[in-house]
Design a protein around this motif. Structure first.
Motif, PDB file in Angstrom:
ATOM      1  N   ALA A 459       0.872  -1.329   0.055  1.00 30.02           N
ATOM      2  CA  ALA A 459      -0.158   0.010  -0.065  1.00 30.02           C
ATOM      3  C   ALA A 459       0.757   1.399  -0.082  1.00 30.02           C
ATOM      4  O   ALA A 459       0.584   2.112  -0.611  1.00 30.02           O
ATOM      5  N   ALA A 460       1.972   1.254   0.916  1.00 27.27           N
ATOM      6  CA  ALA A 460       2.764   2.340   0.545  1.00 27.27           C
ATOM      7  C   ALA A 460       3.425   2.624  -0.623  1.00 27.27           C
ATOM      8  O   ALA A 460       3.870   3.685  -0.806  1.00 27.27           O
ATOM      9  N   GLU A 461       3.404   1.652  -1.656  1.00 24.65           N
ATOM     10  CA  GLU A 461       4.003   1.731  -3.090  1.00 24.65           C
ATOM     11  C   GLU A 461       3.064   2.072  -4.123  1.00 24.65           C
ATOM     12  O   GLU A 461       3.399   2.118  -5.234  1.00 24.65           O
ATOM     13  N   LEU A 462       1.746   1.990  -3.693  1.00 26.50           N
ATOM     14  CA  LEU A 462       0.803   2.187  -4.625  1.00 26.50           C
ATOM     15  C   LEU A 462       1.004   3.686  -5.384  1.00 26.50           C
ATOM     16  O   LEU A 462       0.896   4.701  -4.544  1.00 26.50           O
ATOM     17  N   PRO A 463       0.289   3.730  -6.409  1.00 24.17           N
ATOM     18  CA  PRO A 463       0.395   4.986  -6.949  1.00 24.17           C
ATOM     19  C   PRO A 463      -0.508   6.095  -6.391  1.00 24.17           C
ATOM     20  O   PRO A 463      -1.496   5.516  -5.857  1.00 24.17           O
ATOM     21  N   PRO A 464      -0.256   7.211  -6.516  1.00 22.80           N
ATOM     22  CA  PRO A 464      -1.756   8.134  -6.003  1.00 22.80           C
ATOM     23  C   PRO A 464      -2.902   7.907  -6.758  1.00 22.80           C
ATOM     24  O   PRO A 464      -2.875   7.622  -7.804  1.00 22.80           O
ATOM     25  N   ALA A 465      -4.045   8.230  -6.303  1.00 17.17           N
ATOM     26  CA  ALA A 465      -5.467   8.128  -6.874  1.00 17.17           C
ATOM     27  C   ALA A 465      -5.573   6.699  -7.298  1.00 17.17           C
ATOM     28  O   ALA A 465      -5.924   6.581  -8.482  1.00 17.17           O
ATOM     29  N   SER A 466      -5.171   5.811  -6.525  1.00 15.82           N
ATOM     30  CA  SER A 466      -5.626   4.177  -7.026  1.00 15.82           C
ATOM     31  C   SER A 466      -6.724   3.726  -6.120  1.00 15.82           C
ATOM     32  O   SER A 466      -6.902   4.496  -5.031  1.00 15.82           O
ATOM     33  N   TYR A 467      -6.871   2.594  -6.529  1.00 16.40           N
ATOM     34  CA  TYR A 467      -8.253   1.896  -5.859  1.00 16.40           C
ATOM     35  C   TYR A 467      -8.031   0.508  -5.505  1.00 16.40           C
ATOM     36  O   TYR A 467      -7.609  -0.076  -6.511  1.00 16.40           O
ATOM     37  N   VAL A 468      -8.259  -0.104  -4.426  1.00 10.86           N
ATOM     38  CA  VAL A 468      -7.928  -1.449  -4.187  1.00 10.86           C
ATOM     39  C   VAL A 468      -9.347  -2.232  -3.821  1.00 10.86           C
ATOM     40  O   VAL A 468     -10.128  -1.718  -3.099  1.00 10.86           O
ATOM     41  N   LEU A 469      -9.526  -3.422  -4.567  1.00 21.37           N
ATOM     42  CA  LEU A 469     -10.696  -4.284  -4.253  1.00 21.37           C
ATOM     43  C   LEU A 469     -10.121  -5.300  -3.274  1.00 21.37           C
ATOM     44  O   LEU A 469      -9.132  -6.052  -3.477  1.00 21.37           O
TER      45      LEU A 469
END
Length: 561
Positions: A459-469
């Protein structure tokens, strides 16, 4: 009775009738789905009112209690609190032990803080520093603990470490609370000191205080309710009594069984019935009912919840199987020092203080007995040994009485003045044999723990404005990540296209614990989410036979309508 007295009693009876009738009409005339929606807002304001009244009366309680304490009491409580805090922070590993309840509690606390609503968020975004939620669910658990977290979030912001800090402080406060409880009951600082030391050195108390579980604060709340009520009866102040009633009302909203602190209060109240008076008892009981009206309605609204079983939740059929585990736990189990039980037996056999000892027995048996009737009440059932935390304060107080008695016996064998240090050193030394257990992470919930550890790193490496199911959106919201339930892709396949347009950082599927578990329904959600569009593996991790991963859905770039 004079005319004025009759009118006053009629006014009290009328107020009671209005309060009870209002709740009865609300419960009976409101459809259950609508009732749950109403409770989402009502819970917040009811708990806020409890805290406000408790703080107002608590000022009087704290002032009177402080004036009655001596310097040695302050020094003793400071030492106990420091020891409890140090052991929690540096001996017990900070980790989650009950999944995914700890994350759910934190998520509800975020909803209470940001949205003023008691709910789980199944589809939400964290933008510009606040949570916004589009799909919600009312949780069956009481809401006092998430409300405590929400108070902290309002001060320091929403962050994962806040819940651990709350329980660490609760551990220190429990040591002081048990000291005060013993001191108010028996008036002996020696008994109080030993009682505080026993609860401080209880292995499971320390172990669970280094988690984000509800039980440490639930236990503390019961202790503080007893302390507040005892002090209020001593002072005779109406403001102090109102504050104690509010603290009790708040305390019973931590866990469903927290209501069982009331029998102990009833036993002690019988001793102080003359000081309370029927008139005050009537109005203060009405105040308690008003503060608990929403909680009573909550219990009605969730009365048919399965709590993880399709059979009976409470039944006599569980009595003997649970007793075979929970009974020996206090006498012959590596997780609990049998010496504490022995000291409690000695304290129970001590002459005098019949009502006080009876109240402690009622306290202990209420929380011990309810687990015997619960289908998951065995201390060997998963991580349900945490239920035993609510039995530790009465054992510690009775044990403090027994330790003081032991010191009196030792005075015949050791030089004068050495008997109390000898008992103290003995208790500290026996704790060393339980230190490895306190330091252990333990194997329980290893797969879920690995899932959370891996998810947080990704989660710390996800791009900004991303979404997780995912199956656990609450923990992503706490980390500041937009997330929703995996089932969103199943209920409405067009939702995937909308997410792709709404979140330019990408849409990710979290292949989590529930995708590995032997549950066809949950596995179907995972496979459906990946079966709609092409995807690529972003990160993956294996532990034992479980595989965790993050997939990025390869959605076409489309203009936003």
């Amino acid at each position: 009775m004079g005319t004025t007295s009759v009118r006053a009693w009629v006014a009290l009876a009328t107020a009671w009738a209005i309060a009870v009738t209002t709740v009865a009409i609300w419960v009976s005339r409101t459809p259950l789905p609508l009732l749950r929606e109403q409770l989402k807002s009502a819970q917040f304001y009811s708990l806020e009112l409890c805290v406000a009244v408790a703080l107002a009366g608590g000022v009087v309680l704290a002032r009177d209690l402080w004036r009655s304490l001596e310097r040695r009491d302050i020094v003793a409580m400071t030492g106990l609190a420091t020891l409890a805090l140090m052991l929690t922070l540096f001996a017990a590993p900070r980790t989650h032990r009950i999944f995914y309840d700890e994350q759910i509690y934190q998520g509800i606390g975020q909803n209470l803080s940001d949205l003023r609503r008691a709910q789980m968020c199944n589809d939400g975004i964290v933008e510009y520093g606040r949570l916004r939620c589009f799909a919600t669910e009312y949780n069956k658990q009481p809401y006092a603990y998430p409300h405590v977290l929400s108070l902290v979030y309002r001060v320091v912001g929403v962050r994962p470490g806040a819940a651990f800090a709350v329980n660490a402080v609760a551990m220190a406060a429990t040591a002081c609370g048990v000291y005060l409880l013993a001191w108010l009951l028996f008036g002996d600082p020696v008994v109080a000191g030993f009682a505080g030391l026993l609860v401080t050195l209880t292995p499971q108390q320390l172990l669970w205080s280094a988690t984000a579980a509800v039980e440490p604060t639930a236990s503390l709340a019961c202790v503080l309710a007893l302390v507040a009520m005892l002090q209020a009866w001593r002072s005779g102040s109406v403001a102090a009594l109102a504050g104690a009633v509010a603290m009790t009302a708040y305390a019973v909203q931590f866990r469903p069984e927290s209501l069982l602190i009331l029998p102990a209060l009833g036993v002690l109240g019988w001793r102080h019935r003359a000081a309370i008076g029927a008139w005050r008892l009537g109005w203060m009981s009405l105040l308690g009912f008003v503060l608990l009206a929403v909680h009573v309605t909550h219990l009605f609204a969730v009365r048919n919840e399965g709590w993880g079983t399709s059979g009976s939740r409470l039944s006599l059929q569980y009595l003997w199987p649970n007793l075979r585990v929970n009974g020996p736990f206090y006498f012959a189990d590596e997780r609990f020092p049998f010496i504490y039980t022995g000291l409690a037996v000695i304290g129970l056999a001590w002459r005098g203080w019949l009502v006080e000892r009876a109240a402690l027995v009622a306290y202990l048996l209420a929380f011990f007995g309810i687990d015997l009737l619960f289908y998951a009440g065995s201390y060997n059932y998963g991580a349900d040994v945490r239920y035993s935390l609510l039995t530790y304060p009465p054992i510690a107080v009775l044990g403090g009485l027994g330790a003081a008695r032991l010191a009196i016996w030792l005075a015949r064998l050791v030089p004068p003045g050495w008997e109390r240090p000898a008992v103290t050193v003995g208790l500290l030394f026996q704790f060393l044999s339980y230190a490895p257990l306190v330091r252990a992470t333990t194997e329980e919930a290893w797969a879920a723990r690995a899932d959370v550890r891996f998810a947080r790193a990704v989660a710390a490496e996800l791009p900004p404005a991303s979404y997780v199911l995912t199956h656990n959106p609450a923990m992503f919201h706490i980390w500041g990540i937009n997330a929703g339930q995996m089932s969103l892709a199943t209920v409405n396949p067009l939702q995937i296209d909308y997410l792709g347009m709404r979140y330019p950082g990408g849409v990710f599927v979290h292949w989590n614990y529930w995708c590995n578990a032997a549950d066809p329904t949950q596995q179907k959600y995972c496979h459906t989410a990946l079966g709609t569009v092409p995807y690529t593996v972003t990160r993956e991790y294996r532990e034992r036979d479980y595989r965790f991963a993050f997939y990025r859905l390869l959605l076409p770039r489309r203009p936003r309508p």
